[in-house]
Design an enzyme around this catalytic site. Structure first.
Site, PDB file in Angstrom:
ATOM      1  N   SER A 256      -8.608 -78.838 -26.440  1.00 14.82           N
ATOM      2  CA  SER A 256      -8.030 -78.717 -27.935  1.00 14.82           C
ATOM      3  C   SER A 256      -7.250 -77.488 -27.615  1.00 14.82           C
ATOM      4  O   SER A 256      -7.215 -76.616 -26.503  1.00 14.82           O
ATOM      5  CB  SER A 256      -8.827 -78.378 -28.858  1.00 14.82           C
ATOM      6  OG  SER A 256      -9.456 -77.016 -28.661  1.00 14.82           O
ATOM      7  N   LYS A 257      -6.341 -77.002 -28.380  1.00 16.93           N
ATOM      8  CA  LYS A 257      -5.398 -75.784 -28.204  1.00 16.93           C
ATOM      9  C   LYS A 257      -6.405 -74.470 -28.070  1.00 16.93           C
ATOM     10  O   LYS A 257      -5.964 -73.738 -27.414  1.00 16.93           O
ATOM     11  CB  LYS A 257      -4.531 -75.665 -29.482  1.00 16.93           C
ATOM     12  CG  LYS A 257      -3.107 -76.104 -29.093  1.00 16.93           C
ATOM     13  CD  LYS A 257      -2.197 -75.672 -30.245  1.00 16.93           C
ATOM     14  CE  LYS A 257      -0.791 -75.342 -29.880  1.00 16.93           C
ATOM     15  NZ  LYS A 257      -0.084 -75.102 -31.209  1.00 16.93           N
ATOM     16  N   ARG A 258      -7.335 -74.682 -28.771  1.00 16.97           N
ATOM     17  CA  ARG A 258      -8.274 -73.529 -28.974  1.00 16.97           C
ATOM     18  C   ARG A 258      -9.040 -73.339 -27.749  1.00 16.97           C
ATOM     19  O   ARG A 258      -9.271 -72.259 -27.002  1.00 16.97           O
ATOM     20  CB  ARG A 258      -9.166 -73.442 -29.922  1.00 16.97           C
ATOM     21  CG  ARG A 258      -8.621 -72.924 -31.330  1.00 16.97           C
ATOM     22  CD  ARG A 258      -9.583 -73.242 -32.638  1.00 16.97           C
ATOM     23  NE  ARG A 258     -10.915 -73.336 -32.253  1.00 16.97           N
ATOM     24  CZ  ARG A 258     -11.716 -74.289 -32.281  1.00 16.97           C
ATOM     25  NH1 ARG A 258     -11.301 -75.472 -32.564  1.00 16.97           N
ATOM     26  NH2 ARG A 258     -13.039 -74.141 -32.036  1.00 16.97           N
ATOM     27  N   ALA A 261      -6.644 -72.083 -24.541  1.00 19.74           N
ATOM     28  CA  ALA A 261      -6.272 -70.652 -24.577  1.00 19.74           C
ATOM     29  C   ALA A 261      -6.442 -70.054 -23.483  1.00 19.74           C
ATOM     30  O   ALA A 261      -7.717 -70.068 -23.350  1.00 19.74           O
ATOM     31  CB  ALA A 261      -6.183 -70.067 -26.142  1.00 19.74           C
TER      32      ALA A 261
END
Ligand code: GLU
Length: 499
Positions: A256-258, A261
């Site tokens: 996911s984007k999280r 990161a």
């Protein structure tokens, strides 16, 4: 009182700072501040091939955002400026040639290796070592021939061929290295730029750095650095190689984007709070007492101590970071602060304008209340707009099927009646009772008066009417936040939907 430490963060401008890399800045900053010393920023930009435009700004932004302000460095200056290595070339040249003059380094007229030689060196470390030492003992004749061939020399360090070198490190077990296994390191490249090995030692010495905290990727060359300090006759700073980070962000499968990161700027864009991220980064390799996990920056400055950096690998966990961030949002920010921090995210989602980010004017109260609805719910600030966007629409624009209003074992007609009664009730509720608590109490009483089996039969349709979704903040809180007129509008629209 411990002696004042002078520490530095010395990134190369090869892109945006990575979370694992900036952790060494966090440790360095805290050590300096804990001892009342200074934290420096030095930009190691001597590898021109790896230079990435915009890196310096990204480094400075990331440090400032995390609250790691530097006492000396770019933009500030200081007694040992310049703090950009590319502006210090004559210093590196001076010490490299000094070592040559002392017989501790030498010019090496390296020529491009053939494919075969390269392969042979890759396969056999001994071959590689002898390549690195090819010009260690050369004749004047050989040197002149190389010069005539147009070869520009590098300067190599004459590593002692005997003995062992111990790397003094206060975290990891000090590696002991046979000097004969070390290659003759290049100190100065043929273009006049130093390598990291020479440049950081010269700068750390001249800038009076007391503690070097850097990634473990430098451990394999640390023995060479020890020898170089000895050759230059300089005292070595205390060396600290914090543990590696296991399971680092951004590396496994589908993310996911999280989860993906990896740069400080990405965490900022996702809406992690800098104080929470700082707290989290410290825990990656440092602990206070094996149980305390929440530390403000001030507490960290007070408590940080090198002795509690762990030698064992640290484990990165986005779940833990999310937990910490949610905790900071819910417990450390006031409602006003939370709203203020959410503004850029609301603007990004188009819920408010950029002008309003600067000054909300009369909308301030509304926005604070709206954000307050989800303060105990969101993990990161970028989740805020999606949780409350309905609050910015008129009732007529909420899209949801009428059936969603109807509770289990209820009928449309009965639900419509309940909503109609709620409208009457809220229309008459005195102003002083038009608070979340007052509304909750009043509607509970109404459900009793209507002889409903449970309060949920009333609160459910009221809540759906307010937001058009099943997962939402508390109904009474939404009603108070809308204000009487808008709340009644929502209930009327819902009634109409039910026919
Ligand atoms: N420029 C080096 C890096 O970014 C610095 C390492 C150090 O802190 O000495 O890895």
């Amino acid at each position: 009182m411990t002696e004042k430490a002078r520490t530095r963060y010395a990134p190369s401008p090869t892109g945006r700072p990575h979370i694992g890399n900036i952790r060494t800045a966090v440790f360095s900053y805290l050590l300096a501040k804990h001892t009342g010393g200074d934290f420096l920023l030095r930009i190691e930009d001597t590898d021109r091939k790896r230079y990435v435009e915009g890196s310096l700004e990204a480094i400075e932004d990331s440090l400032r955002w995390l609250g790691l302000d530097w006492d000396e460095g770019p933009g500030i200056g200081g007694p040992y400026e310049p703090y950009l290595q590319s502006e210090r070339l004559e210093l590196y040249l001076k010490y490299a040639t000094q070592l040559v003059a002392e017989g501790k380094a030498y010019y090496s007229y390296d020529r491009e290796r053939t494919e075969e030689e390269r392969k042979a060196a890759e396969k056999n470390p001994q071959v590689s070592l002898s390549f690195s030492r090819r010009w260690r003992e050369s004749t004047e004749e050989e040197r002149q021939a190389a010069i005539a061939d147009g070869i520009k020399p590098v300067i190599r360090f004459k590593v002692p061929l005997e003995g062992v070198t111990t790397v003094p490190d206060i975290v990891v077990n000090p590696p002991i290295v046979q000097n004969s296994s070390l290659s003759d390191l290049v100190l100065l490249k043929s273009d006049g730029f130093p390598t990291y090995h020479l440049a950081h030692i010269v700068d750390d010495h001249l800038m009076k750095i007391t503690h070097v905290i850097r990634g473990q990727e430098w451990l394999p060359s640390a023995a060479l650095h020890v020898l170089l300090y000895q050759a230059l006759g300089w005292e070595m700073p205390v060396m600290v190689h914090p543990p590696v980070i296991l399971n680092p962000p951004g590396v496994k499968g589908k993310l996911s984007k999280r989860e993906s990161a990896v740069y400080v700027g990405q965490y900022r864009e996702l809406g992690y709070l800098p104080e929470a991220l700082l707290n989290y980064l410290v825990l990656l390799g440092w602990s206070y007492d094996d149980k305390t996990e929440l530390f403000s920056k001030e507490e960290l400055v007070e408590k940080f101590d090198l002795n509690r950096i762990q030698p064992t690998p640290a484990k990165y966990s986005v779940e833990k970071l999310d937990w910490l961030n949610a905790y900071y949002i819910n417990h450390k920010l006031t409602r006003e602060e939370f709203a203020q921090r959410s503004l850029p995210f609301l603007a990004e989602a188009g819920l408010i304008t950029q002008d309003e980010v600067a000054d909300l004017g009369e909308r301030l109260g509304f926005i604070v209340r709206v954000c307050g609805l989800v303060k105990d719910k969101v993990k990161i600030l970028s989740e805020v707009p999606g949780e409350i966007d309905f609050m910015f629409k008129p009732a007529s624009e909420l899209e949801y099927p009428a059936q969603d209003l109807v509770g289990k074992n209820e009928s449309k007609a009965a639900t419509a009646k309940i909503l109609a009664a709620s409208i009457d009730y809220l229309a008459k509720l005195p102003d002083e009772k038009f608070t979340t608590a007052g509304i909750a109490e009043g509607l509970s009483q109404l459900s009793a008066d209507l002889e409903l089996k449970n309060r949920g039969l009333l609160f459910w349709p009221v809540r759906i009417a307010m937001c058009g979704r099943k997962n939402s903040p508390d109904a009474s809180a939404m009603i108070e936040t809308y204000g009487r007129e808008a709340a009644l509008d929502h209930l009327r629209v819902a009634c109409e939907k039910l026919g």
